[in-house]
Design a protein around this motif. Sequence first.
Motif, PDB file in Angstrom:
ATOM      1  N   GLU A 153      -0.607  14.087  -6.689  1.00  6.38           N
ATOM      2  CA  GLU A 153      -0.147  14.965  -5.422  1.00  6.38           C
ATOM      3  C   GLU A 153       0.523  14.260  -4.512  1.00  6.38           C
ATOM      4  O   GLU A 153       1.512  14.464  -3.990  1.00  6.38           O
ATOM      5  CB  GLU A 153      -1.064  16.217  -5.141  1.00  6.38           C
ATOM      6  N   TYR A 154      -0.153  13.283  -3.950  1.00  2.00           N
ATOM      7  CA  TYR A 154       0.046  12.291  -3.000  1.00  2.00           C
ATOM      8  C   TYR A 154       1.418  11.546  -3.280  1.00  2.00           C
ATOM      9  O   TYR A 154       2.298  11.546  -2.547  1.00  2.00           O
ATOM     10  CB  TYR A 154      -0.893  11.332  -2.739  1.00  2.00           C
ATOM     11  N   ALA A 155       1.400  11.063  -4.491  1.00  2.00           N
ATOM     12  CA  ALA A 155       2.579  10.141  -5.071  1.00  2.00           C
ATOM     13  C   ALA A 155       3.947  10.952  -4.963  1.00  2.00           C
ATOM     14  O   ALA A 155       4.966  10.549  -4.808  1.00  2.00           O
ATOM     15  CB  ALA A 155       2.304   9.825  -6.352  1.00  2.00           C
ATOM     16  N   ILE A 156       3.714  12.354  -5.290  1.00  2.00           N
ATOM     17  CA  ILE A 156       4.906  13.083  -5.552  1.00  2.00           C
ATOM     18  C   ILE A 156       5.225  13.734  -4.189  1.00  2.00           C
ATOM     19  O   ILE A 156       6.262  13.784  -3.617  1.00  2.00           O
ATOM     20  CB  ILE A 156       4.743  14.284  -6.487  1.00  2.00           C
ATOM     21  N   GLY A 157       4.026  14.513  -3.562  1.00  2.00           N
ATOM     22  CA  GLY A 157       4.227  14.991  -2.441  1.00  2.00           C
ATOM     23  C   GLY A 157       4.663  14.294  -1.286  1.00  2.00           C
ATOM     24  O   GLY A 157       5.548  14.711  -0.290  1.00  2.00           O
ATOM     25  N   TYR A 158       4.207  13.089  -1.017  1.00  2.00           N
ATOM     26  CA  TYR A 158       4.610  11.905   0.051  1.00  2.00           C
ATOM     27  C   TYR A 158       6.096  11.348  -0.234  1.00  2.00           C
ATOM     28  O   TYR A 158       6.607  10.543   0.472  1.00  2.00           O
ATOM     29  CB  TYR A 158       3.709  11.164   0.263  1.00  2.00           C
ATOM     30  N   GLY A 159       6.759  11.737  -1.412  1.00  2.25           N
ATOM     31  CA  GLY A 159       8.011  11.241  -1.723  1.00  2.25           C
ATOM     32  C   GLY A 159       8.018   9.716  -2.427  1.00  2.25           C
ATOM     33  O   GLY A 159       8.865   9.233  -2.518  1.00  2.25           O
TER      34      GLY A 159
ATOM     35  N   VAL B 124       9.359 -10.866  -6.275  1.00  3.90           N
ATOM     36  CA  VAL B 124       7.867 -10.389  -6.408  1.00  3.90           C
ATOM     37  C   VAL B 124       8.130  -9.173  -7.049  1.00  3.90           C
ATOM     38  O   VAL B 124       8.883  -8.058  -6.618  1.00  3.90           O
ATOM     39  CB  VAL B 124       7.126 -10.190  -4.896  1.00  3.90           C
ATOM     40  N   ALA B 125       7.287  -8.799  -8.074  1.00  4.61           N
ATOM     41  CA  ALA B 125       7.371  -7.432  -8.839  1.00  4.61           C
ATOM     42  C   ALA B 125       5.907  -7.027  -8.652  1.00  4.61           C
ATOM     43  O   ALA B 125       4.982  -7.479  -9.490  1.00  4.61           O
ATOM     44  CB  ALA B 125       7.937  -7.650 -10.252  1.00  4.61           C
ATOM     45  N   VAL B 126       5.712  -5.989  -7.888  1.00  5.19           N
ATOM     46  CA  VAL B 126       4.302  -5.492  -7.614  1.00  5.19           C
ATOM     47  C   VAL B 126       4.138  -4.207  -8.633  1.00  5.19           C
ATOM     48  O   VAL B 126       5.335  -3.269  -8.339  1.00  5.19           O
ATOM     49  CB  VAL B 126       3.857  -5.394  -6.622  1.00  5.19           C
ATOM     50  N   ASN B 127       3.172  -3.954  -9.303  1.00  2.00           N
ATOM     51  CA  ASN B 127       3.115  -2.844 -10.080  1.00  2.00           C
ATOM     52  C   ASN B 127       1.674  -2.013  -9.654  1.00  2.00           C
ATOM     53  O   ASN B 127       0.586  -2.374 -10.150  1.00  2.00           O
ATOM     54  CB  ASN B 127       3.015  -3.016 -11.630  1.00  2.00           C
ATOM     55  N   LEU B 128       1.754  -1.084  -8.812  1.00  2.00           N
ATOM     56  CA  LEU B 128       0.619  -0.491  -8.390  1.00  2.00           C
ATOM     57  C   LEU B 128       0.130   0.597  -9.140  1.00  2.00           C
ATOM     58  O   LEU B 128       0.744   1.229  -9.989  1.00  2.00           O
ATOM     59  CB  LEU B 128       0.935   0.370  -6.717  1.00  2.00           C
ATOM     60  N   LYS B 129      -1.347   0.724  -8.970  1.00  2.00           N
ATOM     61  CA  LYS B 129      -2.008   1.421 -10.147  1.00  2.00           C
ATOM     62  C   LYS B 129      -2.299   2.691  -9.366  1.00  2.00           C
ATOM     63  O   LYS B 129      -2.807   2.748  -8.126  1.00  2.00           O
ATOM     64  CB  LYS B 129      -3.431   0.832 -10.603  1.00  2.00           C
ATOM     65  N   LEU B 130      -2.052   3.943  -9.995  1.00  2.00           N
ATOM     66  CA  LEU B 130      -2.432   5.185  -9.255  1.00  2.00           C
ATOM     67  C   LEU B 130      -3.864   5.538  -9.493  1.00  2.00           C
ATOM     68  O   LEU B 130      -4.747   5.170 -10.370  1.00  2.00           O
ATOM     69  CB  LEU B 130      -1.459   6.268 -10.113  1.00  2.00           C
ATOM     70  N   LYS B 131      -4.250   5.983  -8.346  1.00  2.00           N
ATOM     71  CA  LYS B 131      -5.918   6.180  -8.147  1.00  2.00           C
ATOM     72  C   LYS B 131      -6.395   7.162  -9.023  1.00  2.00           C
ATOM     73  O   LYS B 131      -5.320   7.879  -9.359  1.00  2.00           O
ATOM     74  CB  LYS B 131      -6.172   6.607  -6.646  1.00  2.00           C
ATOM     75  N   ALA B 132      -7.418   7.377  -9.340  1.00  2.00           N
ATOM     76  CA  ALA B 132      -8.014   8.342 -10.486  1.00  2.00           C
ATOM     77  C   ALA B 132      -7.818   9.639  -9.526  1.00  2.00           C
ATOM     78  O   ALA B 132      -7.882   9.993  -8.520  1.00  2.00           O
ATOM     79  CB  ALA B 132      -9.266   8.011 -10.851  1.00  2.00           C
ATOM     80  N   GLY B 133      -7.581  10.798 -10.622  1.00  2.00           N
ATOM     81  CA  GLY B 133      -7.831  12.058  -9.896  1.00  2.00           C
ATOM     82  C   GLY B 133      -6.353  12.802  -9.770  1.00  2.00           C
ATOM     83  O   GLY B 133      -5.407  11.893  -9.626  1.00  2.00           O
ATOM     84  N   GLU B 134      -6.422  13.995  -9.534  1.00  2.00           N
ATOM     85  CA  GLU B 134      -5.257  14.690  -9.427  1.00  2.00           C
ATOM     86  C   GLU B 134      -4.431  14.610  -8.077  1.00  2.00           C
ATOM     87  O   GLU B 134      -3.293  14.777  -7.777  1.00  2.00           O
ATOM     88  CB  GLU B 134      -5.219  16.115  -9.875  1.00  2.00           C
ATOM     89  N   LYS B 135      -5.571  14.473  -6.970  1.00  2.00           N
ATOM     90  CA  LYS B 135      -4.983  14.493  -5.751  1.00  2.00           C
ATOM     91  C   LYS B 135      -4.227  13.260  -5.487  1.00  2.00           C
ATOM     92  O   LYS B 135      -3.175  13.476  -4.823  1.00  2.00           O
ATOM     93  CB  LYS B 135      -6.212  14.353  -4.733  1.00  2.00           C
ATOM     94  N   ALA B 136      -4.400  12.030  -6.080  1.00  2.00           N
ATOM     95  CA  ALA B 136      -3.521  10.958  -6.045  1.00  2.00           C
ATOM     96  C   ALA B 136      -2.094  11.214  -6.489  1.00  2.00           C
ATOM     97  O   ALA B 136      -1.103  10.762  -5.903  1.00  2.00           O
ATOM     98  CB  ALA B 136      -4.114   9.859  -6.945  1.00  2.00           C
TER      99      ALA B 136
ATOM    100  N   SER C 103       0.741  -1.061  -0.098  1.00  2.00           N
ATOM    101  CA  SER C 103      -0.006  -0.119   0.070  1.00  2.00           C
ATOM    102  C   SER C 103       0.882   1.326   0.012  1.00  2.00           C
ATOM    103  O   SER C 103       1.847   1.287   0.551  1.00  2.00           O
ATOM    104  CB  SER C 103      -0.967   0.005   1.186  1.00  2.00           C
ATOM    105  N   ALA C 104       0.150   2.214  -0.527  1.00  2.00           N
ATOM    106  CA  ALA C 104       0.733   3.793  -0.621  1.00  2.00           C
ATOM    107  C   ALA C 104      -0.061   4.599  -0.852  1.00  2.00           C
ATOM    108  O   ALA C 104      -0.864   4.332  -1.673  1.00  2.00           O
ATOM    109  CB  ALA C 104       2.040   3.649  -1.557  1.00  2.00           C
ATOM    110  N   LYS C 105      -0.202   5.536  -0.197  1.00  2.00           N
ATOM    111  CA  LYS C 105      -1.197   6.836  -0.312  1.00  2.00           C
ATOM    112  C   LYS C 105      -1.362   7.324  -1.509  1.00  2.00           C
ATOM    113  O   LYS C 105      -0.095   7.508  -2.184  1.00  2.00           O
ATOM    114  CB  LYS C 105      -0.675   7.750   0.677  1.00  2.00           C
ATOM    115  N   GLY C 106      -2.487   7.289  -2.195  1.00  2.00           N
ATOM    116  CA  GLY C 106      -2.680   7.588  -3.742  1.00  2.00           C
ATOM    117  C   GLY C 106      -2.680   6.497  -4.713  1.00  2.00           C
ATOM    118  O   GLY C 106      -2.960   6.863  -5.792  1.00  2.00           O
ATOM    119  N   PHE C 107      -2.343   5.274  -4.187  1.00  2.00           N
ATOM    120  CA  PHE C 107      -2.401   4.247  -4.915  1.00  2.00           C
ATOM    121  C   PHE C 107      -3.182   3.016  -4.585  1.00  2.00           C
ATOM    122  O   PHE C 107      -3.778   3.116  -3.302  1.00  2.00           O
ATOM    123  CB  PHE C 107      -1.119   3.714  -5.065  1.00  2.00           C
ATOM    124  N   ILE C 108      -3.645   2.362  -5.424  1.00  2.00           N
ATOM    125  CA  ILE C 108      -4.815   1.174  -5.026  1.00  2.00           C
ATOM    126  C   ILE C 108      -4.170   0.006  -4.515  1.00  2.00           C
ATOM    127  O   ILE C 108      -3.008  -0.398  -4.818  1.00  2.00           O
ATOM    128  CB  ILE C 108      -5.511   0.688  -6.338  1.00  2.00           C
TER     129      ILE C 108
END
Length: 227
Positions: free
Chosen positions: A106-112, A92-104, A74-79
Amino acid sequence: MKTRISLVFLALFCVVTVNSFAQERFIQGIVTTFDSITIVGAEVMVKSSKEIVKTDSLGQFKVKIDGSDKLKISAKGFINQNVKLDEKTKLVAVNLKLKAGEKAREYAIGYGYVKDGEKLNALAQMTSDDVDFSQYTNMYDLMRGRFAGVQVQSNGDIIIRGVNSINLSSAALIVVDGVQVDGSVMSTLVPSQVRSINIIKDGSAAIYGSRGANGVVVIETKKGLDD
């Protein structure tokens, strides 16, 4: 007699201990998004022990598991994603999908989670939360005029980077639910069944090899997300 009983108990203890160590093992993995952008600081939880580790600066992790186990990433902004492991799993190779919307994003970049924010910013996204896809009769009408610099030609080709060659195709690569498909698939997709459309314009498209040289259209359907 007591000595014999003690030896039996000692033997049983050794067998149990050996079996316990035999089942306990370590597993390594990597967490990414859009197939190649590594996610830093994603949480990896082992279901059996509830141990949580975070991915390092390369998106990698190492955890101790117990035989056949499960991981929750898990990671904020991702499913969130669950991964079932078996005794043969080593990496294990896991490819997380980014949640819909600009807020997700922003989380992905802002939370590092994504260190190279430029890669995410180079992605143009449209989701069914932003636009009512069902009002369109086909994918071409849905995409036409929605993405800056993206053209939908009369023959069905989607052009992202302009016409690069007279003889070679300049059409973008189409990826539906993680699978590279022929461009003709666009005419069979029903807009109301589509969840999101992502346009990859820059060097990030290189992860798809030479076929991604003209840019990539990444489509996620509602059925694909349910699977």
